[in-house]
Design an enzyme around this catalytic site. Structure first.
Site, PDB file in Angstrom:
ATOM      1  N   PHE A   1     -17.658  15.905 -26.432  1.00 36.35           N
ATOM      2  CA  PHE A   1     -17.239  15.074 -27.565  1.00 36.35           C
ATOM      3  C   PHE A   1     -17.187  13.589 -27.238  1.00 36.35           C
ATOM      4  O   PHE A   1     -17.367  12.748 -28.110  1.00 36.35           O
ATOM      5  CB  PHE A   1     -15.858  15.556 -28.060  1.00 36.35           C
ATOM      6  CG  PHE A   1     -14.834  15.633 -26.964  1.00 36.35           C
ATOM      7  CD1 PHE A   1     -14.074  14.546 -26.638  1.00 36.35           C
ATOM      8  CD2 PHE A   1     -14.669  16.816 -26.232  1.00 36.35           C
ATOM      9  CE1 PHE A   1     -13.152  14.621 -25.606  1.00 36.35           C
ATOM     10  CE2 PHE A   1     -13.749  16.901 -25.205  1.00 36.35           C
ATOM     11  CZ  PHE A   1     -12.993  15.787 -24.884  1.00 36.35           C
TER      12      PHE A   1
ATOM     13  N   ARG B   1     -11.635  16.781 -33.913  1.00 38.16           N
ATOM     14  CA  ARG B   1     -10.973  17.810 -33.112  1.00 38.16           C
ATOM     15  C   ARG B   1     -11.400  19.161 -33.682  1.00 38.16           C
ATOM     16  O   ARG B   1     -10.636  19.860 -34.329  1.00 38.16           O
ATOM     17  CB  ARG B   1      -9.447  17.659 -33.162  1.00 38.16           C
ATOM     18  CG  ARG B   1      -8.917  16.362 -32.588  1.00 38.16           C
ATOM     19  CD  ARG B   1      -8.735  16.333 -31.082  1.00 38.16           C
ATOM     20  NE  ARG B   1      -9.934  16.237 -30.298  1.00 38.16           N
ATOM     21  CZ  ARG B   1      -9.939  16.105 -28.959  1.00 38.16           C
ATOM     22  NH1 ARG B   1      -8.814  16.074 -28.277  1.00 38.16           N
ATOM     23  NH2 ARG B   1     -11.065  16.024 -28.298  1.00 38.16           N
TER      24      ARG B   1
ATOM     25  N   TYR C   1       0.836  -1.206   0.000  1.00 39.09           N
ATOM     26  CA  TYR C   1       0.000   0.000   0.000  1.00 39.09           C
ATOM     27  C   TYR C   1       0.869   1.255   0.000  1.00 39.09           C
ATOM     28  O   TYR C   1       0.614   2.214  -0.722  1.00 39.09           O
ATOM     29  CB  TYR C   1      -0.953   0.021   1.199  1.00 39.09           C
ATOM     30  CG  TYR C   1      -1.969   1.124   1.066  1.00 39.09           C
ATOM     31  CD1 TYR C   1      -3.188   0.887   0.422  1.00 39.09           C
ATOM     32  CD2 TYR C   1      -1.690   2.419   1.503  1.00 39.09           C
ATOM     33  CE1 TYR C   1      -4.105   1.899   0.238  1.00 39.09           C
ATOM     34  CE2 TYR C   1      -2.599   3.444   1.315  1.00 39.09           C
ATOM     35  CZ  TYR C   1      -3.810   3.185   0.687  1.00 39.09           C
ATOM     36  OH  TYR C   1      -4.718   4.196   0.491  1.00 39.09           O
TER      37      TYR C   1
ATOM     38  N   LYS D   1       0.991   8.558 -23.252  1.00 40.35           N
ATOM     39  CA  LYS D   1       1.431   8.910 -24.609  1.00 40.35           C
ATOM     40  C   LYS D   1       2.917   8.604 -24.767  1.00 40.35           C
ATOM     41  O   LYS D   1       3.287   7.454 -24.923  1.00 40.35           O
ATOM     42  CB  LYS D   1       1.131  10.384 -24.892  1.00 40.35           C
ATOM     43  CG  LYS D   1      -0.340  10.657 -25.180  1.00 40.35           C
ATOM     44  CD  LYS D   1      -1.158  10.858 -23.950  1.00 40.35           C
ATOM     45  CE  LYS D   1      -2.532  11.383 -24.231  1.00 40.35           C
ATOM     46  NZ  LYS D   1      -3.374  11.405 -23.042  1.00 40.35           N
TER      47      LYS D   1
ATOM     48  N   ASP E   1       2.753  21.040 -19.546  1.00 38.67           N
ATOM     49  CA  ASP E   1       2.011  19.827 -19.907  1.00 38.67           C
ATOM     50  C   ASP E   1       2.949  19.010 -20.787  1.00 38.67           C
ATOM     51  O   ASP E   1       3.103  19.276 -21.981  1.00 38.67           O
ATOM     52  CB  ASP E   1       0.724  20.194 -20.652  1.00 38.67           C
ATOM     53  CG  ASP E   1      -0.058  18.958 -21.079  1.00 38.67           C
ATOM     54  OD1 ASP E   1       0.522  17.848 -21.073  1.00 38.67           O
ATOM     55  OD2 ASP E   1      -1.240  19.099 -21.427  1.00 38.67           O
TER      56      ASP E   1
ATOM     57  N   PHE F   1      -6.110  22.705 -24.157  1.00 37.35           N
ATOM     58  CA  PHE F   1      -6.452  21.297 -24.305  1.00 37.35           C
ATOM     59  C   PHE F   1      -7.730  21.062 -23.497  1.00 37.35           C
ATOM     60  O   PHE F   1      -7.918  21.665 -22.437  1.00 37.35           O
ATOM     61  CB  PHE F   1      -5.332  20.348 -23.860  1.00 37.35           C
ATOM     62  CG  PHE F   1      -5.712  18.926 -24.193  1.00 37.35           C
ATOM     63  CD1 PHE F   1      -5.697  18.497 -25.506  1.00 37.35           C
ATOM     64  CD2 PHE F   1      -6.169  18.056 -23.217  1.00 37.35           C
ATOM     65  CE1 PHE F   1      -6.134  17.220 -25.844  1.00 37.35           C
ATOM     66  CE2 PHE F   1      -6.606  16.774 -23.549  1.00 37.35           C
ATOM     67  CZ  PHE F   1      -6.589  16.353 -24.859  1.00 37.35           C
ATOM     68  N   THR F   2      -8.588  20.178 -24.003  1.00 38.87           N
ATOM     69  CA  THR F   2      -9.936  20.007 -23.438  1.00 38.87           C
ATOM     70  C   THR F   2      -9.950  19.804 -21.919  1.00 38.87           C
ATOM     71  O   THR F   2     -10.596  20.549 -21.189  1.00 38.87           O
ATOM     72  CB  THR F   2     -10.640  18.834 -24.132  1.00 38.87           C
ATOM     73  OG1 THR F   2      -9.778  17.694 -24.088  1.00 38.87           O
ATOM     74  CG2 THR F   2     -10.959  19.158 -25.580  1.00 38.87           C
TER      75      THR F   2
END
Ligand code: P71
Length: 458
Positions: free
Chosen positions: A431, A364, A54, A240, A197, A106-107
């Site tokens: 979206f 997009r 844990y 990514k 980011d 960015f969304t």
């Protein structure tokens, strides 16, 4: 593989939204490069080394070392994925009425900034909004826009500048190190932080190595480190660049921010030594980070995307240029110039490509851009794009050929494609779950019956 009749039915049931298709009904899946890359033998071996304690898992310490060594940040907190980190950081750094300048929205990032009471302000260079501009670093910030905002609202209203490497919504476009250094200088003058980011930082670094003067002899790893060193903290979707199926983290050099983040992560994600991640996933991530910054890997990865992009350009398909690093972005406004933006050209085009070949892409454009918080109107972005996103280490060049052929077929029949209307709209990130219907033929454009549909032409 599926038949066209099967795909038509599947897409209709999915409300013409590629997010709502079953993956079994998809042939080549270009929805996203997020969590869809293939893990290496070493990463899989890492899964077997999972320490599922844990607290204080061995894998957490390995992950921390990997981030400190390759990304320079001092303090780290694992989260279940990128938006988990965005949520926590936004809650800590933003107060009601703040402004968040950034190199395009960015969304999820923008939504978390808004939910924390902030307002996103786009300060990217104008070239980024022009799909035809060949400017090499469309991720650059226009320093005049940034400076103007600082003067208008005051530095105390700007907790940080949001800098993405690369810029997803601009079409996978990089920022230059020269520009980042200039932003650092300006923000230092005003005591403003830079939050990075870093979802696709290795791909951005590769573009700097290829195109920025003075970096041709540096390794991608060195450039990645330099980018990170110029910023104060970061959020990362590790799904990514770092090639894991799930995971992310928040990083900072500020002990106060770390202290607050440690307090919040236990509320929303989990204990600070695992956040939202299993031990085995942290191990795979620690290894994936090292693999992601290898020159040979990144050259092959981006090279494959360029292969597809160049093929489409040769076919005369309108795409965003320069070609992006994680996908090829089709200019749906130009491709379907007879469909007005309120009838969702990119959504319609993604649907048509799926019907043609089973290739799944992502809208997009106006659907992704959502509504203006104050007026309730659609935000109409300049870029109305369909993204053909390439997962890492998954597809072959032959798959790229199949994709290009399909897009070309749809292009030939483009005049027969109809627009859509939205029949179900969720409140947040619409979206993902919105549903559509094809609109009835009303305009002259649709009366063009002399162009046979693909199926009829066979
Ligand atoms: C992509 C995604 C996944 C996605 C997210 C939202 C809408 C559609 C698809 C995620 C990113 C990203 C950048 C630059 C933060 C996140 C959120 N991208 N920043 O491109 O690209 O990370 O998905 O791990 O929460 O398909 P998360």
């Amino acid at each position: 593989m599926t038949t066209e009749a099967h795909r038509r039915k599947a897409l209709e049931e999915a409300g013409y939204n590629t997010f709502l298709l079953r993956s079994e009904d998809v042939y080549i899946d270009l929805l996203t490069d997020s969590g869809t890359s293939a893990m290496s033998d070493r990463q899989w071996a890492g899964l077997m080394m999972g320490d599922e304690s844990y607290a204080g898992s061995r894998n957490y310490y390995h992950l921390k070392e990997s981030i400190q060594k390759h990304y320079s940040y001092k303090y780290i907190i694992p989260t279940h994925q990128g938006r988990g980190a965005e949520h926590i950081l936004s809650q800590i750094l933003i107060t009601e009425g703040d402004y968040l300048p950034g190199n395009m929205y960015f969304t999820t990032t923008k939504l978390h900034q808004e939910l924390a009471g902030g307002k996103f302000v786009d300060v990217i260079v104008d070239e980024a909004h022009d799909p035809e501009s060949l400017y090499k670093f469309k991720g650059d910030v226009n320093l005049n826009k940034l400076e103007a905002l600082i003067h208008k609202v005051g530095a105390h209203k700007i907790p940080y500048v949001s800098i993405a490497t690369t810029v997803n919504m601009a079409g996978g476009q990089p920022i230059s190190l020269g520009n980042l250094k200039a932003i650092r200088k300006l923000t230092d003058k005003h005591g403003i932080k830079i939050i990075h980011d870093m979802t696709r930082v290795a791909e951005n670094a590769y573009m700097i190595q290829q195109y920025e003067v003075g970096y041709e002899d540096k390794t991608v790893a060195q450039i990645v480190y330099e980018i990170c060193s110029l910023t104060d903290g970061a959020t990362m979707s590790a799904k990514k660049d770092a090639m894991v199926n799930i995971g992310g983290f928040l990083a900072t050099n500020d002990p106060d921010v770390y202290d607050k983040a440690r307090n919040l992560v236990v509320v929303y994600e989990g204990l600070h030594t695992y956040g939202g991640m299993a031990g085995r996933d942290m191990e795979a991530l620690a290894i994936g980070i090292k693999e992601s910054i290898q020159d040979d890997h990144i050259r092959a990865r981006v090279g494959q995307v360029f292969y597809l992009g160049e093929k489409l350009l040769e076919m005369g398909i309108p795409i965003v240029q320069p070609i992006g690093t994680h996908g090829v972005f089709i200019d749906a406004k130009k491709f379907l110039s007879h469909i007005s933006q309120e009838n969702f050209p990119a959504q319609s085009l993604a649907a048509e490509i799926y019907i043609d070949s089973g290739v799944r892409a992502m809208e997009r454009g106006v659907v992704s851009a959502g509504r203006n918080k104050e007026t309730g109107e659609h935000n109409y972005p300049k870029l109305e794009l369909v993204r053909l996103t390439i997962p890492r280490r998954v597809y072959t060049q032959a798959h790229m050929d199949v994709i290009a052929d399909s897009v070309q077929r749809v292009y030939k029949n483009r005049k027969s494609i109809q627009g859509m209307k939205m029949i179900y709209e969720p409140e947040y990130l619409r979206f993902f779950q919105a549903r559509f219907e094809k609109i009835k033929v009303t305009s002259d454009h649709y009366s063009n019956t002399d162009i046979p549909r693909y199926s009829e032409a066979q």
